[in-house]
Design an enzyme around this catalytic site. Structure first.
Site, PDB file in Angstrom:
ATOM      1  N   GLU A   2      -6.517  -8.206  -0.479  1.00 34.84           N
ATOM      2  CA  GLU A   2      -6.925  -8.262   0.931  1.00 34.84           C
ATOM      3  C   GLU A   2      -8.416  -7.964   1.025  1.00 34.84           C
ATOM      4  O   GLU A   2      -8.946  -7.152   0.256  1.00 34.84           O
ATOM      5  CB  GLU A   2      -6.206  -7.192   1.764  1.00 34.84           C
ATOM      6  CG  GLU A   2      -4.731  -7.376   1.940  1.00 34.84           C
ATOM      7  CD  GLU A   2      -4.133  -6.223   2.754  1.00 34.84           C
ATOM      8  OE1 GLU A   2      -4.849  -5.589   3.546  1.00 34.84           O
ATOM      9  OE2 GLU A   2      -2.941  -5.948   2.567  1.00 34.84           O
ATOM     10  N   CYS A  36       6.538  12.951   1.259  1.00 36.48           N
ATOM     11  CA  CYS A  36       7.660  13.355   2.102  1.00 36.48           C
ATOM     12  C   CYS A  36       8.154  14.711   1.612  1.00 36.48           C
ATOM     13  O   CYS A  36       8.269  14.940   0.412  1.00 36.48           O
ATOM     14  CB  CYS A  36       8.773  12.312   1.998  1.00 36.48           C
ATOM     15  SG  CYS A  36      10.285  12.780   2.845  1.00 36.48           S
ATOM     16  N   GLU A  58       0.803  -1.222   0.000  1.00 40.74           N
ATOM     17  CA  GLU A  58       0.000   0.000   0.000  1.00 40.74           C
ATOM     18  C   GLU A  58       0.836   1.273   0.000  1.00 40.74           C
ATOM     19  O   GLU A  58       0.753   2.086   0.924  1.00 40.74           O
ATOM     20  CB  GLU A  58      -0.976  -0.014   1.187  1.00 40.74           C
ATOM     21  CG  GLU A  58      -2.007  -1.105   1.084  1.00 40.74           C
ATOM     22  CD  GLU A  58      -3.147  -0.967   2.087  1.00 40.74           C
ATOM     23  OE1 GLU A  58      -3.007  -0.225   3.071  1.00 40.74           O
ATOM     24  OE2 GLU A  58      -4.188  -1.605   1.868  1.00 40.74           O
ATOM     25  N   GLU A  76      -3.070  -4.879  15.249  1.00 40.94           N
ATOM     26  CA  GLU A  76      -4.073  -5.660  14.516  1.00 40.94           C
ATOM     27  C   GLU A  76      -4.484  -6.954  15.204  1.00 40.94           C
ATOM     28  O   GLU A  76      -5.016  -7.867  14.566  1.00 40.94           O
ATOM     29  CB  GLU A  76      -3.564  -5.902  13.095  1.00 40.94           C
ATOM     30  CG  GLU A  76      -3.591  -4.574  12.354  1.00 40.94           C
ATOM     31  CD  GLU A  76      -3.010  -4.587  10.964  1.00 40.94           C
ATOM     32  OE1 GLU A  76      -2.084  -5.391  10.733  1.00 40.94           O
ATOM     33  OE2 GLU A  76      -3.449  -3.779  10.133  1.00 40.94           O
TER      34      GLU A  76
END
Ligand code: GLA
Ligand code: ZN
Length: 717
Positions: free
Chosen positions: A306, A156, A151, A354
């Protein structure tokens, strides 16, 4: 390159690196995975600290043992490059790998998905590790795919990124004078004298130049894609032959996925719809559209990388999936062209962020668990559907959803700074098409329009270079193009078009958009059919613009013009069946237009622009160009698009009317069509999906469809 696996992939993210001290767990997991028909796991996504515990010291043996054990048990591996999170030692020794935020503060070590995309140190560390992984594992028969990073997201603002941005800008515009021109920097006297002065946008610095903002967004997306390409190149340099993917996620604001998709062999994404929150039918449309974004990027099958078998834990409220929801959501991905159902995660971790996230295997660790049982069911379903593997989805209708346009719409000050509802507008068009039982591609402005009969382009505020020519050619050769309010306002630098909008397409649309009225939340207007009898019978009730008198034509002129159109579809007038007493509501944005050659089909019902056009159609070349003036309610789109598709002769997958919450889509095999009918409602739906000449190959087709259920039909072509 079309990536095909020998079966639907079923499984998910697996983190045995968190369980290395529990050998029994690995054995239990393998047994439970096999029982659930799991055949693939994604491995090593966050394992950098275990793979390179000290700088330059690599330990891959544990990984090899696990890959071997899985392979012996028929489970393949989608092997990750672990750049999504770095080991502590690296951040300590090389702070440049850490991100700097927009207020120019360097972050501390922590979390993930937060490395600098420019840092030469980070790129070099990733390159070395990727090469070593490729050398060691690419030819392992158990490894079938590379899962590059995880992902990619974010931005930045460090000095290295600033310099890379300046170089990127220079490469694009060559001189500082050209930059000033493209960004219109004379506004507020913000002209640049040299490239060295260019800085990324910041809340404590430059935040008023929208051209700069847009190019910064493009740069971040470019730099992210470049980083991904470097990761792939490292694998390839070390001889890797297996295909690569990177997992995307819902509506990522930082990365233009149509760009990132070109860096990989197969597209994959992580889907976490908010089931059981709000109407299920709307959630299904929202998730379905995202699947169609993913498929349409390459017009190839994609992977559901996912999804969550149980409750997701990062949402405000972790709702349980109602019985049957997991199966319905999983098969929705297959219906839209996925060649996999993969989960996050196979086993719940013991600690960390998680530990309470849904998983195939609970901490309890046994099979008599509701979620586990449902996962077994999905595994069995996919096995029963193996013949559909790698069949294609073909669409003759498309909706445009464009990342660069999204950035531009959201950044522009006005006409609504509360919310422009861009994605929602796209979803309304998408949903109206789907409601007609047709497959839909969701494409951006760079894609060809040629494969399609009908294309909708909601709120394309910015015309990217070449778009207007593409639209013109499409309509000229007989395409049906639907455009909405707030289109063609600016060019690719966010500079307003001079001489009227939609820029360059006023003749194709047969009108000029003049002003746009923004409405407060809760305010609305109405849309009514032209000559609906609401106004004085003796007068034509269409006003060309708020300032003009009556429009010269009337509805029958518009209809006659329509009848003479050269269409393969229904030549009888599809607009005749509109109930002239029906009105629709609209909110947020009402575009006012001056008609040139376009004919009005709907007009506004209220306010000072009552009676002026709200839906128009123009004949151009062999085609038709429709203009939807306002952010209308869904019912308007449903009724209007049904007629447009009928008129254009777009074939439906099923002829029956489709009730709310039921979705129809299809995949195409050799001489075969697989038709998916899904009921997303928590209640039964009165719908019989049977079709002459087809056979039910999955589910039960009766007079009604059960709550959360799927039927698949096979029809020989
Ligand atoms: C993302 C990440 C996964 C995991 C899940 C949880 O999709 O890729 O690592 O964190 O979210 O839903
Ligand atoms: Zn940086």
């Amino acid at each position: 390159m079309s990536v095909k696996f020998d079966r639907f992939l079923y499984g998910g993210d697996y983190n045995p690196d968190q369980w290395l001290e529990y050998p029994q767990i690995l054995e239990d997991d393998i047994r439970l995975m096999k029982q659930a028909h799991i055949n693939t796991v994604s491995l090593g996504i966050f394992a950098w600290a275990k793979l390179e515990p000290e700088e330059g010291v690599y330990d891959f043996d544990w990984m090899e043992e696990i890959i071997n054990r899985l392979y012996e048990n028929g489970i393949s591996v989608n092997l990750a490059t672990p750049s999504g999170a770095r080991p502590h030692w690296m951040a300590d020794r090389y702070p440049e790998v850490l991100r700097v935020n927009e207020t120019r503060q360097r972050e501390l070590f922590g979390t993930r998905h937060n490395h600098c995309y420019t840092s030469p140190v980070y790129r070099e560390k990733v390159r070395k590790l990727n090469q070593k992984l490729a050398e060691r594992f690419d030819d392992h028969p158990g490894v079938i795919l590379w899962h590059v990073s995880n992902e990619y997201t974010g931005e930045c603002h460090c000095p290295l990124c600033q310099q890379a941005f300046r170089d990127w800008v220079k490469d694009r515009y060559h001189t500082i004078e050209e930059v000033n021109r493209r960004w219109n920097t004379s506004f507020w006297s913000h002209d640049y004298q040299s490239f060295d002065q260019i800085e990324s946008p910041s809340s404590i610095g430059e935040n008023s130049i929208q051209g700069l903002y847009l190019d910064w967004r493009r740069f971040v997306s470019h730099q992210t894609t470049d980083f991904c390409r470097a990761e792939v190149a490292a694998l390839r340099e070390a001889g890797a032959k297996k295909p690569v993917t990177t997992n995307m996620f819902y509506n990522n604001p930082f990365v233009n996925y149509y760009e990132l998709a070109d860096a990989v062999d197969i597209v994959s994404w992580d889907s976490y719809p908010f089931w059981h929150k709000g109407p299920e039918s709307q959630t299904a449309v929202n998730a379905g559209m995202q699947h169609d974004v993913m498929r349409a990027m390459k017009r190839e099958p994609f992977l559901l990388m996912e999804s969550c078998p149980g409750p997701t834990n990062w949402v405000p409220v972790s709702k349980l999936k109602r019985p049957g929801m997991l199966e319905t959501a999983s098969l929705q991905a297959i219906a839209h062209g996925s060649d996999s159902v993969l989960y996050f995660q196979i086993r719940k971790g013991r600690g960390g962020f998680e530990k309470l996230h849904g998983a195939v295997i609970d901490h309890y660790g046994k099979e008599d668990d509701r979620t586990y049982q449902e996962c077994c069911q999905v595994g069995a379903d996919l096995e029963a559907m193996q013949r559909l593997n790698h069949s294609k989805v073909e669409a003759s209708v498309a909706v445009i959803y464009d990342w660069e346009n999204r950035w531009a719409v959201e950044a522009s000050a006005g006409p609504r700074n509360e919310n422009m509802y861009y994605r929602e507008a796209v979803e309304k068009s998408y949903s109206a098409f789907r409601r007609q039982g047709v497959n839909v591609d969701v494409i951006d402005m760079t894609k060809s329009l040629e494969p399609y009969q009908v294309v909708a382009a909601p709120v394309v505020y910015m015309f990217r270079a070449g778009f207007e020519e593409k639209v013109r050619a499409f309509v000229e050769r007989g395409g049906v193009f639907i455009m909405t309010y707030w289109t063609g306002v600016v060019d690719e630098n966010d500079l307003c078009f001079l001489g009227g909008t939609p820029g360059g397409l006023m003749d194709v649309m047969g009108l000029r958009s003049t002003e746009i009225d923004a409405l407060y939340e809760g305010e609305s207007n109405t849309l009514r059919v032209v000559n609906s009898g609401v106004s004085d019978e003796d007068e034509s009730d269409v006003r060309c613009s708020p300032n003009a008198g009556s429009f010269g034509g009337d509805r029958s002129d518009a209809m006659n013009a329509h009848d003479s159109a050269m269409f393969g579809g229904d030549k009888s007038n599809v607009w005749d069946s509109l109930d002239s007493n029906v009105t629709y509501s609209c909110e947020h944005l009402c575009q006012l237009v001056d008609l040139r050659t376009a004919e009005p089909l709907f007009v506004y019902g209220e306010d000072f622009y009552a009676g002026t056009p709200a839906l128009t159609v123009n004949h151009y070349g062999e085609g038709l160009a429709y203009y939807v003036c306002a952010d209308a309610e869904q019912g308007f789109y449903d009724d209007v698009y049904a007629r447009i598709l009928k008129e254009a002769g777009v074939p439906r997958i099923l002829e029956q009317e489709i009730p709310d919450g039921v979705a129809v889509s299809s995949r195409r095999g050799e001489n075969t069509e697989y038709i998916f009918v899904q009921n997303f409602n928590p209640t039964s739906a009165a719908f019989c999906p049977e079709v002459d000449g087809s056979e039910v190959i999955f589910g039960e087709a009766g007079d009604e469809m059960k709550p959360f259920s799927t039927v698949v039909l096979e029809r020989k072509l």
